[in-house]
Design a protein around this motif. Sequence first.
Motif, short mmCIF file in Angstrom:
data_model
loop_
_atom_site.label_atom_id
_atom_site.label_comp_id
_atom_site.label_asym_id
_atom_site.label_seq_id
_atom_site.Cartn_x
_atom_site.Cartn_y
_atom_site.Cartn_z
N TYR A 13 0.82 -1.21 0.00
CA TYR A 13 0.00 0.00 0.00
C TYR A 13 0.86 1.26 0.00
CZ TYR A 13 -3.91 3.08 1.26
OH TYR A 13 -4.86 4.06 1.27
N SER A 14 1.94 1.26 0.76
CA SER A 14 2.80 2.43 0.83
C SER A 14 3.41 2.77 -0.52
CB SER A 14 3.89 2.23 1.88
OG SER A 14 4.64 1.06 1.59
N THR A 15 3.59 1.75 -1.35
CA THR A 15 4.09 1.96 -2.71
C THR A 15 2.95 2.31 -3.65
OG1 THR A 15 5.88 0.38 -2.32
CG2 THR A 15 5.36 0.90 -4.62
N VAL B 227 -11.98 10.58 10.66
CA VAL B 227 -12.24 10.39 9.23
C VAL B 227 -13.23 11.43 8.74
CG1 VAL B 227 -13.19 8.82 7.50
CG2 VAL B 227 -11.69 7.93 9.29
N LEU B 228 -14.32 11.61 9.49
CA LEU B 228 -15.35 12.58 9.09
C LEU B 228 -14.81 14.00 9.08
CD1 LEU B 228 -18.34 11.07 11.08
CD2 LEU B 228 -18.13 11.15 8.60
N GLY C 116 1.47 12.44 0.15
CA GLY C 116 1.36 13.76 -0.43
C GLY C 116 0.04 14.09 -1.08
N MET C 117 -0.94 13.21 -0.95
CA MET C 117 -2.24 13.50 -1.55
C MET C 117 -3.00 14.47 -0.64
SD MET C 117 -5.34 10.90 -2.67
CE MET C 117 -4.27 9.95 -3.75
N ILE D 28 -6.38 6.26 4.90
CA ILE D 28 -6.35 7.69 4.60
C ILE D 28 -5.01 8.31 5.02
CG2 ILE D 28 -7.40 9.92 5.16
CD1 ILE D 28 -10.09 8.31 5.42
N GLU D 29 -4.49 7.90 6.18
CA GLU D 29 -3.19 8.40 6.63
C GLU D 29 -2.10 8.05 5.63
OE1 GLU D 29 -3.59 8.49 11.50
OE2 GLU D 29 -2.93 6.65 10.51
N GLY D 30 -2.21 6.87 5.02
CA GLY D 30 -1.23 6.48 4.01
C GLY D 30 -1.29 7.37 2.79
#
Length: 430
Positions: A55-57, A125-126, A93-94, A86-88
Motif C-alpha cells: 500500500y505504501s508503494t 475520518v469525518l 502527499g495527496m 487515509i493516513e497512508g
Amino acid sequence: MNDTVNIAYGRGHLAVRLPDDAEATVIRKVTLPKLGDQTAAIRAALEAPIGAVPYSTLVKGRRSACILICDITRPVPNRLFLRPMIEGLLAAGMPAAAISVVVATGLHRPNEGAELAELVGDPWVLDTVRVENHFARDDDAHVDLGPTSRGTPVKIDRRFVDADLRIVTGLIEPHFMAGWSGGRKVIAPGVAHHETIRTFHSARFMEDPLAVQCNLVGNPLHEEQLEIVAKIGEVYALNTVLDEDRDLVHVTFGEVIASHLAAIEFIAESTAIAVPRRFKTIVTSSAGYPLDKTYYQTVKGMVTPMDILEPGGTLIIASECSEGFGSPEFRDAQERLVTLGPERFLATLKAKTFAEIDEWQTEMQLKPMRMSRVQLYTTGLGAEERRITGVELVESVEAAIRASIDRAGDVAVAIIPEGPYVVPVHAARS
C-alpha cells in the motif's frame, strides 16, 4: 429441564426455550481464532497485498482516491481500516480534498447524521475527508461504460470511475443471490446506477439455479460483476471476515478479484456447514443488528437454510425489524404479492427486462414460500406491515416450535442462531 438457545435479535439475543421433547441441532459457524491485534492485522494486510504492490508503494504519485464502504446494513469494521488507509494517502502527499469516502448504498436509503457517524466509526475520518452517499437515481452522477455481454447497462458512480486510485472495502459473508458479498459487489450494486441494478436483479438472473449462496461458478450475478469490474479497470479491495461476536478474524488487501477470492477461501469451510439430514422445523434469525433493522433484509434469513428444509416443513424466523418494513418500493412489491398471489406475482416479474426497485427481495421470498410454511416473530412491525409480509406472524417462537413439532410428528429441530451468516448444506450435496 428445557434447553434454552439464544438467537441473534436486534442488538442482543432472544432466549428460546425448547419443548422438553425437542431434539435440537444447533448449527453454527466453525469458531475461528480471534486476532490479537486487529489494527496491526489491517496494517500487515496493506503491506502484504495479494496481486498488488504494498500500500505504501501503491499510493505514491496518485492524484486522487475514492474509497467505497458498505452502508449501515453491514457490520463492517470501518473504524479499524479507514484511518490507516487515509493516513497512508496523506503521507504520500495527496491532499485531503482529493480523497473521498463513498457509502455504497446501491438502492438503499442514504446514511446520514448520527447513523453516518456510527457507520464510519471514527470522528477523525469525518473531520478529515469527504464522506458522501451514492445516489443510484442521479443520472448525472454516473459514467456510462457500455453494456455487458448479457446486455446489462453499466453505469457507475463518477466519483469512483474518475478517481486515480479506486479502493473498495467490505465484509465477506454468504450472499443469497451473488454467492458471496464483498469485493466486486461493493461496486455493483453498491455504486451502480439504478438501471444497472434493476437489470441484473431481474427474474432472468434471480431465477437462475446457480444464483445462490456460496456459489460463484456459473453464477450469472457474479459473472456480471466481474465484467463490470473489467470495464472500470484498476481496482483494489480490502475484505474483512468477522466472527459471531463481530470481531475481526481475517483481512485481505490487494487486487479486487484476487483478494476477494482469497478471503472467500479462508472463510468458506467455516461458513458452509454440512448437516446430515433435512428438518421439518427450522428456527433461524436475521442475524441481529444491523441486518434485522427491516423486514426487507429479513428475507435473506428465510432463503439461506432452504437446503436443509424438508418440503412441507416450517421455517420460523425471528427479526426485530426495528426500523420497520423497508422502502416504499418494497412495500408496493409486497402488496402486489399479497394481492396477486405467488404464481401471478412471479409471472409479472418474468415479463420484465428491468426489475422494479426492491421487488427482487419479494421474488426471493417466494423461494422458501414455495416449499414450506414461513413464520415470523417480530416486535417491530405494525398491523398493516404484518399483513403485507405475506407470511404467518407468530407471537411466540416457543409456541411456534411446539405447533410445528406436533404438525410434523417429528421432534427434530434445527436452530441457526446467526441466521444468514451461516449456510447449512445437506450432507448429501457436500
